[in-house]
Design an enzyme around this catalytic site. Sequence first.
Site, PDB file in Angstrom:
ATOM      1  N   TYR A 117    -151.206 104.171   8.300  1.00 24.14           N
ATOM      2  CA  TYR A 117    -151.239 102.950   9.121  1.00 24.14           C
ATOM      3  C   TYR A 117    -151.719 103.237  10.548  1.00 24.14           C
ATOM      4  O   TYR A 117    -152.671 102.594  11.009  1.00 24.14           O
ATOM      5  CB  TYR A 117    -149.879 102.251   9.113  1.00 24.14           C
ATOM      6  CG  TYR A 117    -150.029 100.750   9.215  1.00 24.14           C
ATOM      7  CD1 TYR A 117    -150.163  99.965   8.079  1.00 24.14           C
ATOM      8  CD2 TYR A 117    -150.084 100.123  10.453  1.00 24.14           C
ATOM      9  CE1 TYR A 117    -150.339  98.593   8.167  1.00 24.14           C
ATOM     10  CE2 TYR A 117    -150.255  98.752  10.549  1.00 24.14           C
ATOM     11  CZ  TYR A 117    -150.376  97.993   9.404  1.00 24.14           C
ATOM     12  OH  TYR A 117    -150.562  96.637   9.491  1.00 24.14           O
ATOM     13  N   GLU A 174    -159.782 101.205  13.295  1.00 22.14           N
ATOM     14  CA  GLU A 174    -160.170  99.818  13.609  1.00 22.14           C
ATOM     15  C   GLU A 174    -160.428  99.676  15.115  1.00 22.14           C
ATOM     16  O   GLU A 174    -161.369  98.990  15.534  1.00 22.14           O
ATOM     17  CB  GLU A 174    -159.077  98.844  13.173  1.00 22.14           C
ATOM     18  CG  GLU A 174    -158.995  98.703  11.659  1.00 22.14           C
ATOM     19  CD  GLU A 174    -157.857  97.784  11.214  1.00 22.14           C
ATOM     20  OE1 GLU A 174    -157.430  96.937  12.008  1.00 22.14           O
ATOM     21  OE2 GLU A 174    -157.385  97.934  10.072  1.00 22.14           O
TER      22      GLU A 174
HETATM   23  C1  LIG Z   1    -150.238  86.138  13.711  1.00 25.33           C
HETATM   24  C2  LIG Z   1    -151.602  86.730  13.547  1.00 25.33           C
HETATM   25  C3  LIG Z   1    -151.940  87.579  14.687  1.00 25.33           C
HETATM   26  C4  LIG Z   1    -153.079  88.461  14.382  1.00 25.33           C
HETATM   27  C5  LIG Z   1    -153.095  89.566  15.329  1.00 25.33           C
HETATM   28  C6  LIG Z   1    -153.921  90.646  14.839  1.00 25.33           C
HETATM   29  C7  LIG Z   1    -153.322  91.931  15.171  1.00 25.33           C
HETATM   30  C8  LIG Z   1    -154.027  92.972  14.465  1.00 25.33           C
HETATM   31  C9  LIG Z   1    -153.125  94.057  13.964  1.00 25.33           C
HETATM   32  C10 LIG Z   1    -153.859  94.876  13.013  1.00 25.33           C
HETATM   33  C11 LIG Z   1    -152.976  95.710  12.178  1.00 25.33           C
HETATM   34  C12 LIG Z   1    -153.577  95.864  10.804  1.00 25.33           C
HETATM   35  C13 LIG Z   1    -153.942  97.244  10.555  1.00 25.33           C
HETATM   36  C14 LIG Z   1    -154.241  97.522   9.109  1.00 25.33           C
HETATM   37  O1  LIG Z   1    -155.382  96.789   8.750  1.00 25.33           O
HETATM   38  C15 LIG Z   1    -154.491  98.952   8.952  1.00 25.33           C
HETATM   39  C16 LIG Z   1    -154.326  99.418   7.560  1.00 25.33           C
HETATM   40  O2  LIG Z   1    -154.121  98.739   6.604  1.00 25.33           O
HETATM   41  S1  LIG Z   1    -154.455 101.088   7.413  1.00 25.33           S
HETATM   42  C17 LIG Z   1    -154.003 101.495   5.803  1.00 25.33           C
HETATM   43  C18 LIG Z   1    -152.513 101.612   5.605  1.00 25.33           C
HETATM   44  N1  LIG Z   1    -151.953 100.311   5.507  1.00 25.33           N
HETATM   45  C19 LIG Z   1    -150.717 100.074   4.977  1.00 25.33           C
HETATM   46  O3  LIG Z   1    -150.006 100.954   4.562  1.00 25.33           O
HETATM   47  C20 LIG Z   1    -150.268  98.650   4.916  1.00 25.33           C
HETATM   48  C21 LIG Z   1    -150.441  98.072   3.568  1.00 25.33           C
HETATM   49  N2  LIG Z   1    -149.960  96.723   3.546  1.00 25.33           N
HETATM   50  C22 LIG Z   1    -148.673  96.377   3.294  1.00 25.33           C
HETATM   51  O4  LIG Z   1    -147.825  97.192   3.036  1.00 25.33           O
HETATM   52  C23 LIG Z   1    -148.337  94.901   3.353  1.00 25.33           C
HETATM   53  O5  LIG Z   1    -149.463  94.174   3.505  1.00 25.33           O
HETATM   54  C24 LIG Z   1    -147.272  94.547   4.409  1.00 25.33           C
HETATM   55  C25 LIG Z   1    -147.228  93.043   4.626  1.00 25.33           C
HETATM   56  C26 LIG Z   1    -147.608  95.237   5.726  1.00 25.33           C
HETATM   57  C27 LIG Z   1    -145.889  94.988   3.896  1.00 25.33           C
HETATM   58  O6  LIG Z   1    -145.659  94.590   2.597  1.00 25.33           O
HETATM   59  P1  LIG Z   1    -144.350  93.777   2.115  1.00 25.33           P
HETATM   60  O7  LIG Z   1    -143.658  93.148   3.249  1.00 25.33           O
HETATM   61  O8  LIG Z   1    -144.754  92.861   1.040  1.00 25.33           O
HETATM   62  O9  LIG Z   1    -143.380  94.900   1.627  1.00 25.33           O
HETATM   63  P2  LIG Z   1    -143.001  95.358   0.157  1.00 25.33           P
HETATM   64  O10 LIG Z   1    -144.157  96.021  -0.483  1.00 25.33           O
HETATM   65  O11 LIG Z   1    -141.752  96.164   0.292  1.00 25.33           O
HETATM   66  O12 LIG Z   1    -142.696  94.002  -0.650  1.00 25.33           O
HETATM   67  C28 LIG Z   1    -141.518  93.239  -0.437  1.00 25.33           C
HETATM   68  C29 LIG Z   1    -141.072  92.610  -1.756  1.00 25.33           C
HETATM   69  O13 LIG Z   1    -142.059  91.698  -2.216  1.00 25.33           O
HETATM   70  C30 LIG Z   1    -142.585  92.119  -3.466  1.00 25.33           C
HETATM   71  N3  LIG Z   1    -144.028  91.890  -3.424  1.00 25.33           N
HETATM   72  C31 LIG Z   1    -144.808  91.871  -2.321  1.00 25.33           C
HETATM   73  N4  LIG Z   1    -146.068  91.637  -2.666  1.00 25.33           N
HETATM   74  C32 LIG Z   1    -146.089  91.508  -4.002  1.00 25.33           C
HETATM   75  C33 LIG Z   1    -147.111  91.257  -4.961  1.00 25.33           C
HETATM   76  N5  LIG Z   1    -148.386  91.103  -4.577  1.00 25.33           N
HETATM   77  N6  LIG Z   1    -146.759  91.206  -6.269  1.00 25.33           N
HETATM   78  C34 LIG Z   1    -145.488  91.363  -6.674  1.00 25.33           C
HETATM   79  N7  LIG Z   1    -144.462  91.595  -5.817  1.00 25.33           N
HETATM   80  C35 LIG Z   1    -144.778  91.668  -4.506  1.00 25.33           C
HETATM   81  C36 LIG Z   1    -142.270  93.600  -3.555  1.00 25.33           C
HETATM   82  O14 LIG Z   1    -142.203  94.054  -4.863  1.00 25.33           O
HETATM   83  C37 LIG Z   1    -140.948  93.639  -2.873  1.00 25.33           C
HETATM   84  O15 LIG Z   1    -139.973  93.137  -3.774  1.00 25.33           O
HETATM   85  P3  LIG Z   1    -138.562  93.874  -3.969  1.00 25.33           P
HETATM   86  O16 LIG Z   1    -137.931  93.892  -2.619  1.00 25.33           O
HETATM   87  O17 LIG Z   1    -137.868  93.051  -4.975  1.00 25.33           O
HETATM   88  O18 LIG Z   1    -138.903  95.253  -4.451  1.00 25.33           O
END
Ligand SMILES: CCCCCCCCCCCCC[C@@H](O)CC(=O)SCCNC(=O)CCNC(=O)[C@H](O)C(C)(C)COP(=O)(O)OP(=O)(O)OC[C@H]1O[C@@H](n2cnc3c(N)ncnc32)[C@H](O)[C@@H]1OP(=O)(O)O
Length: 357
Positions: free
Chosen positions: A281, A288
Amino acid sequence: MTLTPHVYWAQRHEEIYLRVELTDAQNIAVRVHENVLQFRAQGHGAKGQNEYKFSLEFLLPVKPEISYKSTQRQVNITVRKEQHGWWERLIVQERKPVFLAPDFDRWLDESDAEMEIRLKEEKRNRLKASRHQEDGFISLKTGFLFVYNLVQFLGFSWIFVNMTVRLFIFGQDSLYDTFHTISDVMFFCQILATVEVLNAAFGVVRTGVIPTLIQVVGRNFILFIIFGSLEEMHHRPVVFFVFYLWSAIEIFRYPFYMLGCFNTEWKTLTWLRYTIWIPLYPLGVLAEAVAVIQSIPLFDETKLFSIPLPKVIDTSISFSYILYIYLVLMFLGLYINLCHLYKQRKRRFRTKKRKAN
Ligand SMILES: CCCCCCCCCCCCC[C@@H](O)CC(=O)SCCNC(=O)CCNC(=O)[C@H](O)C(C)(C)COP(=O)(O)OP(=O)(O)OC[C@H]1O[C@@H](n2cnc3c(N)ncnc32)[C@H](O)[C@@H]1OP(=O)(O)O
Protein backbone atom coordinates in the site's frame (compact mmCIF):
# COMPACT_ATOMS: atom_id res chain seq x y z
CA MET A 1 -56.96 -39.47 54.99
CA THR A 2 -56.06 -38.73 51.31
CA LEU A 3 -55.46 -35.10 50.56
CA THR A 4 -56.10 -33.81 47.06
CA PRO A 5 -54.64 -30.61 45.67
CA HIS A 6 -56.63 -28.16 43.57
CA VAL A 7 -56.26 -29.11 39.92
CA TYR A 8 -57.07 -26.77 37.04
CA TRP A 9 -57.37 -27.94 33.46
CA ALA A 10 -57.63 -26.65 29.91
CA GLN A 11 -57.39 -28.30 26.52
CA ARG A 12 -56.29 -27.78 22.95
CA HIS A 13 -56.99 -30.06 19.99
CA GLU A 14 -53.85 -32.07 20.69
CA GLU A 15 -53.12 -31.58 24.40
CA ILE A 16 -54.50 -31.41 27.91
CA TYR A 17 -52.96 -29.00 30.40
CA LEU A 18 -53.21 -29.64 34.13
CA ARG A 19 -52.09 -27.16 36.76
CA VAL A 20 -51.68 -28.67 40.23
CA GLU A 21 -51.72 -26.08 43.01
CA LEU A 22 -48.83 -27.25 45.17
CA THR A 23 -45.99 -25.03 46.30
CA ASP A 24 -42.46 -26.38 46.48
CA ALA A 25 -43.61 -29.81 45.35
CA GLN A 26 -41.14 -32.61 45.94
CA ASN A 27 -40.95 -36.35 45.26
CA ILE A 28 -43.36 -35.93 42.39
CA ALA A 29 -44.68 -39.16 40.91
CA VAL A 30 -46.92 -38.79 37.93
CA ARG A 31 -47.85 -41.37 35.32
CA VAL A 32 -50.57 -42.34 32.89
CA HIS A 33 -51.67 -45.93 32.62
CA GLU A 34 -54.67 -47.01 30.54
CA ASN A 35 -55.89 -43.43 30.28
CA VAL A 36 -55.77 -42.93 34.04
CA LEU A 37 -53.44 -40.27 35.34
CA GLN A 38 -52.08 -40.79 38.83
CA PHE A 39 -50.33 -38.05 40.71
CA ARG A 40 -48.55 -38.02 44.05
CA ALA A 41 -46.25 -35.41 45.59
CA GLN A 42 -45.27 -33.71 48.79
CA GLY A 43 -45.74 -29.99 48.97
CA HIS A 44 -47.62 -27.09 50.40
CA GLY A 45 -51.29 -27.22 49.33
CA ALA A 46 -54.71 -26.21 50.66
CA LYS A 47 -54.09 -28.35 53.77
CA GLY A 48 -50.57 -27.13 54.48
CA GLN A 49 -47.40 -29.17 54.04
CA ASN A 50 -48.48 -32.74 53.27
CA GLU A 51 -48.54 -35.53 50.78
CA TYR A 52 -51.20 -34.91 48.12
CA LYS A 53 -52.52 -37.24 45.46
CA PHE A 54 -55.27 -37.57 42.90
CA SER A 55 -56.18 -39.62 39.89
CA LEU A 56 -58.16 -38.79 36.77
CA GLU A 57 -59.63 -41.19 34.24
CA PHE A 58 -59.61 -39.31 30.94
CA LEU A 59 -62.68 -39.25 28.74
CA LEU A 60 -60.77 -40.43 25.65
CA PRO A 61 -57.46 -42.19 25.04
CA VAL A 62 -54.26 -40.27 25.73
CA LYS A 63 -50.64 -41.07 25.05
CA PRO A 64 -48.80 -42.66 27.98
CA GLU A 65 -45.85 -40.24 27.71
CA ILE A 66 -46.47 -37.08 29.68
CA SER A 67 -44.36 -34.09 30.54
CA TYR A 68 -44.43 -32.06 33.72
CA LYS A 69 -42.62 -29.09 35.17
CA SER A 70 -42.52 -28.11 38.77
CA THR A 71 -42.21 -24.44 39.66
CA GLN A 72 -42.14 -22.83 43.09
CA ARG A 73 -45.92 -22.30 42.97
CA GLN A 74 -47.35 -25.22 41.00
CA VAL A 75 -46.82 -28.35 38.97
CA ASN A 76 -47.71 -28.07 35.26
CA ILE A 77 -48.55 -31.30 33.48
CA THR A 78 -49.05 -31.73 29.74
CA VAL A 79 -50.78 -34.85 28.41
CA ARG A 80 -51.05 -35.53 24.67
CA LYS A 81 -54.36 -36.76 23.25
CA GLU A 82 -54.19 -39.97 21.29
CA GLN A 83 -56.38 -38.40 18.60
CA HIS A 84 -56.57 -34.80 17.53
CA GLY A 85 -59.99 -33.46 18.57
CA TRP A 86 -62.09 -31.49 21.05
CA TRP A 87 -63.36 -33.20 24.22
CA GLU A 88 -66.70 -32.29 25.68
CA ARG A 89 -65.26 -32.82 29.18
CA LEU A 90 -62.04 -34.03 30.76
CA ILE A 91 -62.95 -37.21 32.55
CA VAL A 92 -65.17 -40.22 32.13
CA GLN A 93 -67.41 -39.39 35.09
CA GLU A 94 -70.04 -36.84 34.26
CA ARG A 95 -69.85 -35.34 37.75
CA LYS A 96 -66.53 -33.66 38.09
CA PRO A 97 -64.64 -34.06 41.37
CA VAL A 98 -64.57 -31.01 43.65
CA PHE A 99 -60.81 -30.57 43.37
CA LEU A 100 -61.04 -30.14 39.56
CA ALA A 101 -61.87 -26.80 37.88
CA PRO A 102 -61.25 -25.10 34.52
CA ASP A 103 -58.02 -23.17 34.23
CA PHE A 104 -59.34 -19.83 33.05
CA ASP A 105 -55.83 -18.50 32.49
CA ARG A 106 -55.41 -20.99 29.65
CA TRP A 107 -59.04 -21.68 28.84
CA LEU A 108 -60.18 -21.56 25.21
CA ASP A 109 -63.37 -22.88 23.75
CA GLU A 110 -63.25 -24.98 20.61
CA SER A 111 -63.59 -22.12 18.10
CA ASP A 112 -60.94 -20.05 19.91
CA ALA A 113 -58.62 -23.04 19.84
CA GLU A 114 -59.23 -23.48 16.12
CA MET A 115 -58.48 -19.83 15.59
CA GLU A 116 -55.28 -20.28 17.61
CA ILE A 117 -54.27 -23.20 15.37
CA ARG A 118 -55.04 -21.17 12.25
CA LEU A 119 -52.99 -18.23 13.54
CA LYS A 120 -50.11 -20.54 14.42
CA GLU A 121 -50.33 -22.13 10.98
CA GLU A 122 -50.37 -18.72 9.28
CA LYS A 123 -47.40 -17.58 11.36
CA ARG A 124 -45.52 -20.75 10.45
CA ASN A 125 -46.31 -20.25 6.75
CA ARG A 126 -45.27 -16.61 6.88
CA LEU A 127 -42.00 -17.59 8.57
CA LYS A 128 -41.41 -20.31 5.98
CA ALA A 129 -42.10 -17.90 3.13
CA SER A 130 -39.79 -15.22 4.52
CA ARG A 131 -37.10 -17.85 5.11
CA HIS A 132 -37.47 -18.95 1.46
CA GLN A 133 -37.21 -15.33 0.35
CA GLU A 134 -34.17 -14.79 2.54
CA ASP A 135 -32.51 -17.97 1.24
CA GLY A 136 -33.21 -16.84 -2.30
CA PHE A 137 -31.72 -13.41 -1.60
CA ILE A 138 -28.65 -14.91 0.08
CA SER A 139 -27.96 -17.29 -2.79
CA LEU A 140 -28.49 -14.48 -5.32
CA LYS A 141 -26.09 -12.26 -3.37
CA THR A 142 -23.51 -15.05 -3.04
CA GLY A 143 -23.78 -15.85 -6.75
CA PHE A 144 -23.39 -12.18 -7.69
CA LEU A 145 -20.37 -11.67 -5.40
CA PHE A 146 -18.75 -14.88 -6.58
CA VAL A 147 -19.06 -13.91 -10.27
CA TYR A 148 -17.90 -10.35 -9.54
CA ASN A 149 -14.82 -11.58 -7.65
CA LEU A 150 -14.07 -14.21 -10.28
CA VAL A 151 -14.15 -11.64 -13.10
CA GLN A 152 -11.88 -9.30 -11.13
CA PHE A 153 -9.55 -12.15 -10.24
CA LEU A 154 -9.26 -13.19 -13.89
CA GLY A 155 -8.72 -9.59 -14.99
CA PHE A 156 -6.01 -8.80 -12.44
CA SER A 157 -4.34 -12.22 -12.87
CA TRP A 158 -4.13 -11.59 -16.61
CA ILE A 159 -2.54 -8.20 -15.91
CA PHE A 160 -0.07 -9.56 -13.35
CA VAL A 161 0.97 -12.62 -15.36
CA ASN A 162 1.22 -10.66 -18.61
CA MET A 163 3.44 -8.00 -17.02
CA THR A 164 5.63 -10.61 -15.31
CA VAL A 165 6.10 -12.63 -18.49
CA ARG A 166 6.86 -9.49 -20.51
CA LEU A 167 9.36 -8.39 -17.88
CA PHE A 168 11.17 -11.72 -18.19
CA ILE A 169 11.11 -11.70 -21.99
CA PHE A 170 11.75 -8.03 -22.79
CA GLY A 171 13.51 -6.95 -19.61
CA GLN A 172 13.61 -3.16 -19.04
CA ASP A 173 11.96 -2.48 -22.41
CA SER A 174 8.70 -3.88 -21.10
CA LEU A 175 8.49 -0.99 -18.60
CA TYR A 176 7.90 1.48 -21.43
CA ASP A 177 4.85 -0.01 -23.12
CA THR A 178 2.80 -1.23 -20.17
CA PHE A 179 -0.01 1.21 -20.89
CA HIS A 180 -0.53 -0.02 -24.45
CA THR A 181 -0.58 -3.70 -23.56
CA ILE A 182 -2.43 -3.55 -20.25
CA SER A 183 -4.61 -0.45 -20.09
CA ASP A 184 -7.76 -1.89 -21.71
CA VAL A 185 -8.05 -4.66 -19.13
CA MET A 186 -7.09 -2.25 -16.34
CA PHE A 187 -9.79 0.21 -17.47
CA PHE A 188 -12.32 -2.62 -17.45
CA CYS A 189 -11.35 -3.88 -13.97
CA GLN A 190 -11.23 -0.43 -12.42
CA ILE A 191 -14.59 0.66 -13.89
CA LEU A 192 -16.03 -2.57 -12.57
CA ALA A 193 -14.47 -1.87 -9.15
CA THR A 194 -17.00 0.96 -8.63
CA VAL A 195 -19.41 -1.90 -7.82
CA GLU A 196 -17.45 -2.27 -4.54
CA VAL A 197 -18.50 1.21 -3.44
CA LEU A 198 -22.15 0.30 -4.11
CA ASN A 199 -21.72 -3.02 -2.30
CA ALA A 200 -20.41 -1.20 0.75
CA ALA A 201 -23.06 1.55 0.53
CA PHE A 202 -25.99 -0.88 0.26
CA GLY A 203 -24.64 -3.28 2.89
CA VAL A 204 -24.05 -6.14 0.43
CA VAL A 205 -20.67 -6.67 2.12
CA ARG A 206 -19.65 -5.77 5.67
CA THR A 207 -17.21 -2.97 5.03
CA GLY A 208 -16.93 0.80 5.28
CA VAL A 209 -17.94 3.04 2.37
CA ILE A 210 -15.19 5.64 2.95
CA PRO A 211 -12.15 3.30 2.64
CA THR A 212 -13.68 1.71 -0.46
CA LEU A 213 -14.47 5.11 -1.97
CA ILE A 214 -10.92 6.34 -1.30
CA GLN A 215 -9.52 3.20 -2.91
CA VAL A 216 -11.71 3.32 -6.03
CA VAL A 217 -11.67 7.10 -6.57
CA GLY A 218 -7.92 7.22 -5.86
CA ARG A 219 -7.06 4.57 -8.43
CA ASN A 220 -9.48 5.83 -11.06
CA PHE A 221 -8.10 9.34 -10.73
CA ILE A 222 -4.62 8.05 -11.55
CA LEU A 223 -5.83 5.72 -14.29
CA PHE A 224 -8.22 8.03 -16.14
CA ILE A 225 -6.87 11.53 -15.43
CA ILE A 226 -3.13 11.10 -15.02
CA PHE A 227 -2.46 8.20 -17.38
CA GLY A 228 -5.57 8.17 -19.57
CA SER A 229 -5.65 11.83 -20.55
CA LEU A 230 -1.92 12.46 -21.06
CA GLU A 231 -0.37 10.56 -23.93
CA GLU A 232 3.08 11.64 -22.74
CA MET A 233 2.60 9.52 -19.61
CA HIS A 234 1.84 6.33 -21.54
CA HIS A 235 5.48 5.36 -22.07
CA ARG A 236 6.73 6.15 -18.60
CA PRO A 237 7.96 3.27 -16.42
CA VAL A 238 5.85 4.62 -13.54
CA VAL A 239 2.80 3.06 -15.26
CA PHE A 240 4.43 -0.32 -14.87
CA PHE A 241 5.04 0.13 -11.14
CA VAL A 242 1.54 1.44 -10.43
CA PHE A 243 -0.17 -1.36 -12.38
CA TYR A 244 2.10 -4.03 -10.95
CA LEU A 245 1.52 -2.94 -7.35
CA TRP A 246 -2.26 -2.69 -7.85
CA SER A 247 -2.55 -6.15 -9.40
CA ALA A 248 -0.15 -7.77 -6.89
CA ILE A 249 -2.69 -7.36 -4.06
CA GLU A 250 -5.76 -8.16 -6.13
CA ILE A 251 -4.59 -11.63 -7.17
CA PHE A 252 -4.86 -12.55 -3.47
CA ARG A 253 -7.76 -10.36 -2.40
CA TYR A 254 -10.34 -11.58 -4.93
CA PRO A 255 -9.74 -15.34 -4.50
CA PHE A 256 -9.93 -14.73 -0.74
CA TYR A 257 -13.39 -13.20 -1.25
CA MET A 258 -14.38 -16.04 -3.61
CA LEU A 259 -13.66 -18.63 -0.91
CA GLY A 260 -15.46 -16.40 1.61
CA CYS A 261 -18.63 -16.66 -0.53
CA PHE A 262 -18.70 -20.38 0.43
CA ASN A 263 -17.65 -19.75 4.04
CA THR A 264 -14.36 -21.39 3.27
CA GLU A 265 -10.86 -20.15 3.74
CA TRP A 266 -7.33 -21.13 2.95
CA LYS A 267 -5.13 -19.93 5.80
CA THR A 268 -2.14 -18.97 3.62
CA LEU A 269 -4.40 -16.92 1.34
CA THR A 270 -6.03 -15.18 4.33
CA TRP A 271 -2.62 -14.36 5.73
CA LEU A 272 -1.45 -12.97 2.37
CA ARG A 273 -4.65 -10.91 1.90
CA TYR A 274 -4.25 -9.30 5.31
CA THR A 275 -0.46 -8.93 5.24
CA ILE A 276 0.97 -7.97 1.88
CA TRP A 277 -0.80 -4.63 1.87
CA ILE A 278 1.74 -3.63 4.55
CA PRO A 279 4.53 -3.11 2.00
CA LEU A 280 2.31 -2.80 -1.10
CA TYR A 281 0.00 0.00 0.00
CA PRO A 282 2.68 2.60 0.85
CA LEU A 283 4.65 1.58 -2.24
CA GLY A 284 1.49 1.89 -4.36
CA VAL A 285 0.75 5.37 -3.04
CA LEU A 286 4.39 6.34 -3.55
CA ALA A 287 4.26 5.17 -7.19
CA GLU A 288 0.97 7.06 -7.68
CA ALA A 289 2.53 10.19 -6.14
CA VAL A 290 5.48 9.91 -8.55
CA ALA A 291 3.00 9.67 -11.44
CA VAL A 292 1.17 12.79 -10.23
CA ILE A 293 4.42 14.73 -9.82
CA GLN A 294 5.59 13.67 -13.29
CA SER A 295 2.31 14.81 -14.80
CA ILE A 296 2.36 18.33 -13.29
CA PRO A 297 4.67 19.93 -15.93
CA LEU A 298 2.70 18.17 -18.65
CA PHE A 299 -0.59 19.67 -17.44
CA ASP A 300 1.10 23.07 -17.18
CA GLU A 301 2.41 22.80 -20.75
CA THR A 302 -0.71 21.46 -22.38
CA LYS A 303 -3.10 23.52 -20.23
CA LEU A 304 -5.32 20.44 -20.20
CA PHE A 305 -8.22 20.75 -17.71
CA SER A 306 -7.07 24.27 -16.79
CA ILE A 307 -9.83 26.59 -15.61
CA PRO A 308 -10.12 29.67 -17.86
CA LEU A 309 -10.42 33.05 -16.10
CA PRO A 310 -12.28 36.10 -17.52
CA LYS A 311 -10.85 37.41 -20.84
CA VAL A 312 -9.51 40.68 -19.31
CA ILE A 313 -7.14 38.73 -17.07
CA ASP A 314 -6.11 36.60 -20.05
CA THR A 315 -4.86 33.62 -18.11
CA SER A 316 -6.16 30.38 -16.57
CA ILE A 317 -5.74 28.34 -13.42
CA SER A 318 -3.61 25.34 -14.21
CA PHE A 319 -4.88 21.88 -13.30
CA SER A 320 -1.57 21.40 -11.52
CA TYR A 321 -2.97 23.33 -8.53
CA ILE A 322 -5.62 20.64 -8.19
CA LEU A 323 -2.84 18.07 -8.35
CA TYR A 324 -0.96 19.68 -5.47
CA ILE A 325 -4.14 19.46 -3.41
CA TYR A 326 -4.59 15.89 -4.58
CA LEU A 327 -1.06 15.00 -3.42
CA VAL A 328 -2.01 16.10 0.09
CA LEU A 329 -5.29 14.18 -0.13
CA MET A 330 -3.39 11.09 -1.22
CA PHE A 331 -1.41 10.93 1.96
CA LEU A 332 -4.54 11.61 3.99
CA GLY A 333 -6.23 8.76 2.06
CA LEU A 334 -3.18 6.58 2.67
CA TYR A 335 -3.43 7.23 6.40
CA ILE A 336 -7.19 6.48 6.53
CA ASN A 337 -6.85 3.26 4.56
CA LEU A 338 -3.75 2.04 6.41
CA CYS A 339 -5.69 2.45 9.68
CA HIS A 340 -8.68 0.66 8.13
CA LEU A 341 -6.60 -2.23 6.81
CA TYR A 342 -4.78 -2.53 10.13
CA LYS A 343 -8.15 -2.71 11.92
CA GLN A 344 -9.44 -5.32 9.46
CA ARG A 345 -6.25 -7.36 9.94
CA LYS A 346 -6.52 -7.23 13.73
CA ARG A 347 -10.23 -8.12 13.63
CA ARG A 348 -9.59 -11.06 11.29
CA PHE A 349 -6.73 -12.57 13.27
CA ARG A 350 -8.33 -11.85 16.65
CA THR A 351 -11.54 -13.64 15.57
CA LYS A 352 -9.54 -16.56 14.24
CA LYS A 353 -7.59 -16.90 17.47
CA ARG A 354 -10.79 -16.76 19.53
CA LYS A 355 -12.35 -19.46 17.32
CA ALA A 356 -9.27 -21.63 17.73
CA ASN A 357 -9.42 -21.46 21.58
C1 LIG B 1 -13.97 10.45 -0.54
C2 LIG B 1 -13.14 10.35 -1.77
C3 LIG B 1 -11.90 11.11 -1.63
C4 LIG B 1 -10.91 10.73 -2.64
C5 LIG B 1 -9.59 11.15 -2.21
C6 LIG B 1 -8.56 10.46 -2.95
C7 LIG B 1 -7.44 10.14 -2.07
C8 LIG B 1 -6.54 9.24 -2.77
C9 LIG B 1 -5.96 8.19 -1.88
C10 LIG B 1 -5.34 7.16 -2.71
C11 LIG B 1 -5.10 5.91 -1.97
C12 LIG B 1 -5.26 4.74 -2.90
C13 LIG B 1 -3.99 4.05 -3.09
C14 LIG B 1 -4.15 2.71 -3.74
O1 LIG B 1 -4.63 2.90 -5.04
C15 LIG B 1 -2.84 2.06 -3.78
C16 LIG B 1 -2.92 0.59 -3.95
O2 LIG B 1 -3.91 -0.04 -4.14
S1 LIG B 1 -1.42 -0.16 -3.83
C17 LIG B 1 -1.71 -1.86 -3.80
C18 LIG B 1 -2.05 -2.38 -2.43
N1 LIG B 1 -3.41 -2.08 -2.14
C19 LIG B 1 -4.12 -2.72 -1.16
O3 LIG B 1 -3.65 -3.57 -0.46
C20 LIG B 1 -5.55 -2.31 -0.99
C21 LIG B 1 -6.48 -3.26 -1.64
N2 LIG B 1 -7.83 -2.85 -1.41
C22 LIG B 1 -8.56 -3.21 -0.33
O4 LIG B 1 -8.13 -3.93 0.54
C23 LIG B 1 -9.97 -2.65 -0.24
O5 LIG B 1 -10.29 -2.00 -1.38
C24 LIG B 1 -10.22 -1.78 1.01
C25 LIG B 1 -11.52 -1.01 0.86
C26 LIG B 1 -9.07 -0.80 1.18
C27 LIG B 1 -10.35 -2.69 2.24
O6 LIG B 1 -11.20 -3.75 2.02
P1 LIG B 1 -12.44 -4.14 2.99
O7 LIG B 1 -12.81 -3.01 3.86
O8 LIG B 1 -13.52 -4.67 2.15
O9 LIG B 1 -11.83 -5.21 3.95
P2 LIG B 1 -12.00 -6.78 3.97
O10 LIG B 1 -11.32 -7.38 2.80
O11 LIG B 1 -11.55 -7.23 5.32
O12 LIG B 1 -13.58 -7.04 3.80
C28 LIG B 1 -14.51 -6.80 4.85
C29 LIG B 1 -15.63 -7.83 4.79
O13 LIG B 1 -16.36 -7.69 3.57
C30 LIG B 1 -16.25 -8.87 2.79
N3 LIG B 1 -16.07 -8.45 1.40
C31 LIG B 1 -15.52 -7.29 0.98
N4 LIG B 1 -15.52 -7.25 -0.35
C32 LIG B 1 -16.08 -8.40 -0.77
C33 LIG B 1 -16.36 -8.96 -2.05
N5 LIG B 1 -16.04 -8.30 -3.17
N6 LIG B 1 -16.93 -10.19 -2.10
C34 LIG B 1 -17.25 -10.87 -0.99
N7 LIG B 1 -17.02 -10.40 0.26
C35 LIG B 1 -16.44 -9.18 0.35
C36 LIG B 1 -15.02 -9.59 3.31
O14 LIG B 1 -15.06 -10.95 3.08
C37 LIG B 1 -15.10 -9.26 4.76
O15 LIG B 1 -16.11 -10.07 5.34
P3 LIG B 1 -15.88 -10.82 6.74
O16 LIG B 1 -15.57 -9.74 7.72
O17 LIG B 1 -17.14 -11.54 6.97
O18 LIG B 1 -14.70 -11.72 6.51
